[in-house]
Design an enzyme around this catalytic site. Structure first.
Site, PDB file in Angstrom:
ATOM      1  N   SER A 322      -1.358  -4.014  -5.902  1.00 29.67           N
ATOM      2  CA  SER A 322      -0.867  -3.732  -4.550  1.00 29.67           C
ATOM      3  C   SER A 322      -0.090  -4.923  -4.005  1.00 29.67           C
ATOM      4  O   SER A 322       0.972  -4.757  -3.385  1.00 29.67           O
ATOM      5  CB  SER A 322      -2.035  -3.397  -3.614  1.00 29.67           C
ATOM      6  OG  SER A 322      -1.586  -3.198  -2.295  1.00 29.67           O
ATOM      7  N   TRP A 325       3.215  -5.102  -5.812  1.00 29.82           N
ATOM      8  CA  TRP A 325       4.129  -4.047  -5.349  1.00 29.82           C
ATOM      9  C   TRP A 325       4.961  -4.538  -4.172  1.00 29.82           C
ATOM     10  O   TRP A 325       6.127  -4.178  -4.036  1.00 29.82           O
ATOM     11  CB  TRP A 325       3.321  -2.819  -4.928  1.00 29.82           C
ATOM     12  CG  TRP A 325       4.153  -1.707  -4.346  1.00 29.82           C
ATOM     13  CD1 TRP A 325       4.730  -0.672  -5.021  1.00 29.82           C
ATOM     14  CD2 TRP A 325       4.503  -1.522  -2.961  1.00 29.82           C
ATOM     15  NE1 TRP A 325       5.418   0.138  -4.150  1.00 29.82           N
ATOM     16  CE2 TRP A 325       5.295  -0.352  -2.878  1.00 29.82           C
ATOM     17  CE3 TRP A 325       4.224  -2.219  -1.794  1.00 29.82           C
ATOM     18  CZ2 TRP A 325       5.796   0.119  -1.673  1.00 29.82           C
ATOM     19  CZ3 TRP A 325       4.729  -1.745  -0.587  1.00 29.82           C
ATOM     20  CH2 TRP A 325       5.506  -0.591  -0.542  1.00 29.82           C
ATOM     21  N   HIS A 326       4.361  -5.414  -3.334  1.00 32.59           N
ATOM     22  CA  HIS A 326       5.059  -5.877  -2.137  1.00 32.59           C
ATOM     23  C   HIS A 326       6.207  -6.825  -2.446  1.00 32.59           C
ATOM     24  O   HIS A 326       7.144  -6.938  -1.646  1.00 32.59           O
ATOM     25  CB  HIS A 326       4.071  -6.555  -1.179  1.00 32.59           C
ATOM     26  CG  HIS A 326       3.235  -5.594  -0.413  1.00 32.59           C
ATOM     27  ND1 HIS A 326       2.077  -5.038  -0.920  1.00 32.59           N
ATOM     28  CD2 HIS A 326       3.380  -5.067   0.835  1.00 32.59           C
ATOM     29  CE1 HIS A 326       1.556  -4.225  -0.015  1.00 32.59           C
ATOM     30  NE2 HIS A 326       2.329  -4.217   1.048  1.00 32.59           N
ATOM     31  N   GLY A 327       6.159  -7.500  -3.546  1.00 32.39           N
ATOM     32  CA  GLY A 327       7.263  -8.399  -3.830  1.00 32.39           C
ATOM     33  C   GLY A 327       7.046  -9.232  -5.075  1.00 32.39           C
ATOM     34  O   GLY A 327       5.911  -9.427  -5.531  1.00 32.39           O
ATOM     35  N   PHE A 477      10.751  -4.470   0.534  1.00 29.33           N
ATOM     36  CA  PHE A 477       9.772  -4.072  -0.480  1.00 29.33           C
ATOM     37  C   PHE A 477      10.143  -2.747  -1.133  1.00 29.33           C
ATOM     38  O   PHE A 477       9.627  -2.412  -2.160  1.00 29.33           O
ATOM     39  CB  PHE A 477       8.381  -3.960   0.138  1.00 29.33           C
ATOM     40  CG  PHE A 477       7.934  -5.220   0.823  1.00 29.33           C
ATOM     41  CD1 PHE A 477       8.196  -6.458   0.266  1.00 29.33           C
ATOM     42  CD2 PHE A 477       7.266  -5.182   2.026  1.00 29.33           C
ATOM     43  CE1 PHE A 477       7.795  -7.624   0.894  1.00 29.33           C
ATOM     44  CE2 PHE A 477       6.843  -6.344   2.663  1.00 29.33           C
ATOM     45  CZ  PHE A 477       7.115  -7.561   2.106  1.00 29.33           C
TER      46      PHE A 477
END
Length: 477
Positions: A322, A325-327, A477
């Site tokens: 997770s 996934w954001h960066g 993102f």
């Protein structure tokens, strides 16, 4: 095109008028209009990346049908993994290639080998993480026979490209949105009013709270070595409200706009800063992403059904993924790791689902414990947000270290300080309004809604006049 821009204020009424008064004969014409509007909306950012959105749409539409038509398991797997590989391949190239190349180069350099990695000079296509996950969930659900493939290309194209959720979510499911898109919508005045209320409240979150907090959060994080403990604490709190107001504000506007078109999107935020523990926080924050990872990663890995080490492994995997996934930055991975550490005691004590009920406060000791739990959870979340916001892990560690070692708690002047006390008052008022309306989707509807609307619009105009920060955080993102 941003939701908080003049261009969108012109774009939305035009689409609304055409949708209900020109293209209102059939659901196909309604959907076709929304597709055209969505492609135009996306093209306003960078028309050159529109081909990625169109290609992703064709890929998953075609492979979904092939998976359903295949008579053999081998054929089903071929089309399934083709879709997964291509989708993740595009995501990996645009979002993660430079990160991995640089990380491997740094690793080899640390062992004495000089490596000059080949880096791609490309920008990240806005929304690619969101519409990629739309397509992935669709294909996965077909493969596991949870849904049938969609043969109507217009309906499926709109599911992937629908402009309110295209660039920053929420992450929709085909099981939820596609059935709505297959029905002709009739105008509902009450739903439209709810949509307007939610749009206005989303703009309050973005313009009044997020954009104003960004002024101070940016100044403090950018100059943290010269900030005292009090300023650094306030910087973390300002960023906590910035990212909440920014992202939940976007989601509110997306849901509100959809109600204007007779559609209901998945709720993405449910007052997360009133959570009593980290498990509850993640049930209330970015709900569509949390549930996506739960259903498509955590449960397939075994969820909580295995032994203790399996549970711990799966928990860390889902939180770290997770974060990633954001960066493409180690700070996001550490942020995910920290949240997994926060979650671990709840998992080990089997108390991660204790706080499933609504919060009710009374004048007793239990209410004091509840408030203490909420405050503790918020402070832990703020610590994790420092890693999310900092440029590097070193910056985050030094930021937190200075909070505990500086020891000065006097007010500190900032060069770009504007309306500081008014902001603190506005944040306090914002928290009170949300607390008093925490059982509602948004606080404006209900009694004296016209007065609430007037006050909200006045606040948007007043704070929007000197707000510097315009772009939504989650566009990156």
């Amino acid at each position: 095109m941003f939701f908080n821009s003049l261009a969108f204020a012109i774009f939305l009424p035009i689409v609304f008028f055409l949708y209900w008064f020109v293209f209102n004969k059939t659901k196909s014409t309604q959907n076709a209009l929304l597709i055209l509007a969505s492609y135009y909306f996306y093209s306003c950012w960078d028309w050159r990346f529109l081909f990625l959105l169109v290609f992703s749409t064709f890929l998953d539409y075609f492979t979904g049908i092939q998976i359903e038509k295949s008579n053999s398991e081998k054929g089903r797997k071929f089309w399934f993994w083709l879709s997964i590989s291509v989708n993740l391949g595009f995501l990996g190239i645009f979002k993660y290639y430079n990160f991995f190349a640089s990380s491997f180069a740094e690793m080899f350099t640390s062992f004495g080998f000089k490596v000059s990695p080949f880096l791609l000079n490309v920008i990240l296509p806005v929304g690619i993480s969101f519409y990629t996950f739309h397509g992935l969930s669709y294909v996965i659900d077909i493969y596991y026979k949870r849904i049938k493939a969609e043969y109507n290309f217009i309906d499926y194209s709109l599911f992937v490209s629908y402009f309110p959720l295209l660039v920053a979510g929420p992450i929709e499911r085909a099981t939820h949105l596609l059935p709505e898109l297959k029905e002709k919508r009739e105008f509902n005045l009450e739903k439209a009013k709810e949509g307007v209320y939610q749009i206005v409240w989303g703009l309050v979150k973005k313009v009044v709270i997020a954009d104003t907090c960004a002024v101070y959060a940016n100044a403090i994080f950018d100059h943290y070595p010269s900030m005292n403990s009090f300023s650094l604490i306030m910087g973390a709190i300002y960023f906590a409200f910035q990212i909440y107001g920014d992202f939940s504000g976007y989601s509110d506007i997306a849901l509100g706009v959809s109600k204007l078109f007779g559609l209901d999107l998945l709720r993405n935020f449910n007052y997360p800063y009133f959570s009593r523990d980290i498990a509850e926080f993640w049930r209330r924050w970015h709900i569509s992403l949390s549930s996506w990872f739960r259903d498509y990663l955590y449960i397939p890995l075994g969820g909580s059904k295995g032994g203790l080490w399996i549970k711990i492994r799966n928990t860390f995997i889902i939180f770290i993924v997770s974060g990633f996934w954001h960066g493409a930055n180690w700070t996001y991975i550490v942020w995910g790791f920290i949240n997994a550490v926060y979650f671990l005691p709840l998992l080990l004590s089997n108390s991660n689902r204790n706080n499933m009920d609504s919060i009710i406060l009374k004048w007793n000791l239990d209410s004091v414990k509840v408030l203490f739990s909420i405050l503790t959870t918020f402070l832990l979340t703020c610590i994790a947000w420092v890693f999310f916001r900092a440029r590097t892990i070193t910056d985050a560690i030094l930021y937190l270290k200075r909070i505990f070692t500086n020891g000065e708690f006097s007010p500190q002047y900032l060069d770009n300080e504007r309306y500081n006390y008014e902001l603190l008052l506005m944040i306090s008022l914002f928290v009170l309004v949300e607390w008093n309306n925490k059982t509602k989707v948004e606080p404006i509807s209900g009694k004296k809604s016209w007065l609430k609307m007037a006050l909200a619009i006045m606040a948007i105009i007043a704070f929007g006049t000197y707000s510097d920060y315009k772009e939504f955080i989650y566009f990156q993102f």
